[in-house]
Design an enzyme around this catalytic site. Structure first.
Site, PDB file in Angstrom:
ATOM      1  N   GLY A  45      27.023  19.822  28.923  1.00 30.02           N
ATOM      2  CA  GLY A  45      26.616  20.826  29.893  1.00 30.02           C
ATOM      3  C   GLY A  45      25.769  20.195  30.981  1.00 30.02           C
ATOM      4  N   GLN A  50      19.716  19.907  37.740  1.00 28.56           N
ATOM      5  CA  GLN A  50      19.785  18.517  37.256  1.00 28.56           C
ATOM      6  C   GLN A  50      20.445  17.571  38.255  1.00 28.56           C
ATOM      7  OE1 GLN A  50      21.489  19.818  33.226  1.00 28.56           O
ATOM      8  NE2 GLN A  50      20.235  18.063  32.694  1.00 28.56           N
ATOM      9  N   CYS A  98      19.132  16.137  26.277  1.00 26.69           N
ATOM     10  CA  CYS A  98      19.314  16.603  27.650  1.00 26.69           C
ATOM     11  C   CYS A  98      19.488  15.389  28.552  1.00 26.69           C
ATOM     12  CB  CYS A  98      18.085  17.415  28.072  1.00 26.69           C
ATOM     13  SG  CYS A  98      18.173  18.028  29.760  1.00 26.69           S
ATOM     14  N   LEU A  99      20.445  15.462  29.472  1.00 30.17           N
ATOM     15  CA  LEU A  99      20.686  14.324  30.367  1.00 30.17           C
ATOM     16  C   LEU A  99      19.469  14.038  31.252  1.00 30.17           C
ATOM     17  CD1 LEU A  99      24.374  15.074  31.441  1.00 30.17           C
ATOM     18  CD2 LEU A  99      23.576  13.450  29.711  1.00 30.17           C
ATOM     19  N   HIS A 140      20.523  26.497  26.403  1.00 30.24           N
ATOM     20  CA  HIS A 140      19.934  25.255  26.900  1.00 30.24           C
ATOM     21  C   HIS A 140      20.140  25.140  28.419  1.00 30.24           C
ATOM     22  CE1 HIS A 140      19.044  20.778  26.630  1.00 30.24           C
ATOM     23  NE2 HIS A 140      19.570  20.919  27.831  1.00 30.24           N
ATOM     24  N   GLU A 141      21.403  25.346  28.847  1.00 31.86           N
ATOM     25  CA  GLU A 141      21.724  25.181  30.275  1.00 31.86           C
ATOM     26  C   GLU A 141      21.086  26.274  31.126  1.00 31.86           C
ATOM     27  OE1 GLU A 141      22.799  22.440  31.200  1.00 31.86           O
ATOM     28  OE2 GLU A 141      23.417  21.773  29.215  1.00 31.86           O
ATOM     29  N   HIS A 144      17.558  25.792  32.101  1.00 35.67           N
ATOM     30  CA  HIS A 144      17.347  24.952  33.292  1.00 35.67           C
ATOM     31  C   HIS A 144      17.238  25.819  34.554  1.00 35.67           C
ATOM     32  CE1 HIS A 144      17.565  20.866  31.792  1.00 35.67           C
ATOM     33  NE2 HIS A 144      18.704  21.081  31.161  1.00 35.67           N
TER      34      HIS A 144
HETATM   35 NI    NI Z   1      19.480  19.835  29.671  1.00 35.04          NI
END
Ligand code: NI
Length: 184
Positions: A45, A50, A98-99, A140-141, A144
């Site tokens: 995701g 991000q 998480c990226l 999670h996404e 953000h």
């Molecule tokens: Ni993340």
């Protein structure tokens, strides 16, 4: 085009993202770029903050998990103007990463069921109930989009234990195989 992923410490990751209007410029291209960026980084995701944009756009790809979870075969979706309406169900703990937080993996407790509303890639509105692994990824996404990251859900003790890694990121140290943009 693969875009750099913004790392912990970048102010955009702490902003509440805004809905976009249907005339948002080059939306199709933006979504394609987000998919490409997520694929390159082996993510499941990616949320627009991000890649430095404070707008409510998310891409998810669960096909990579479909060997273990066949229900997600070819699951690849973009969510626009995404909002969580309700979180319910049993609280389940599962390890997340998480990226934007390379090298950190911690268990996070989340509700097993959510109700969400969003527009799809053709800007058609949807309201649906989601369960299982997808409900976790979406929480999670969509976090953000509220300026939240998964580390916000950790206990004080766990936060203390990852402090060194977070401080290193603030100093511009992020060891990843993908292109990033640190705060320094
Ligand atoms: Ni993340």
């Amino acid at each position: 085009m693969v875009l750099p992923i913004y790392i912990y410490g970048q102010p955009v990751l702490r902003k509440v993202a805004e809905d976009i209007t249907p005339d948002y410029p080059n939306l199709k291209e933006l979504i394609a770029n987000m998919f490409e960026t997520m694929d390159k980084a082996d993510g499941v995701g990616l949320a627009a903050p991000q890649i430095g944009l404070p707008i409510r756009v998310v891409v998810v790809d669960l096909n990579v998990l479909s060997e273990d979870m066949p229900e997600y075969k070819d699951f690849r979706k973009a969510y626009i103007n995404a909002h969580i309406l309700e979180v319910s169900g049993e609280e389940v703990s599962m390890e997340e990463g998480c990226l934007s937080l390379p090298g950190i993996h911690e268990p996070v407790k989340r509700g097993s069921k959510i109700r969400v509303k969003y527009l799809d890639e053709n800007l058609e509105p949807h309201e649906e109930e989601v369960e299982g692994y997808l409900a976790r990824v979406m929480q999670h996404e969509f976090d953000h989009l509220e300026g939240k990251m998964f580390i916000d859900h950790l206990s004080t003790l766990r936060k203390q234990m990852i402090k060194g890694k977070l401080n290193a990121m603030l100093k511009g140290k992020a060891h990843c195989t993908y292109k990033v943009r640190t705060v320094k």
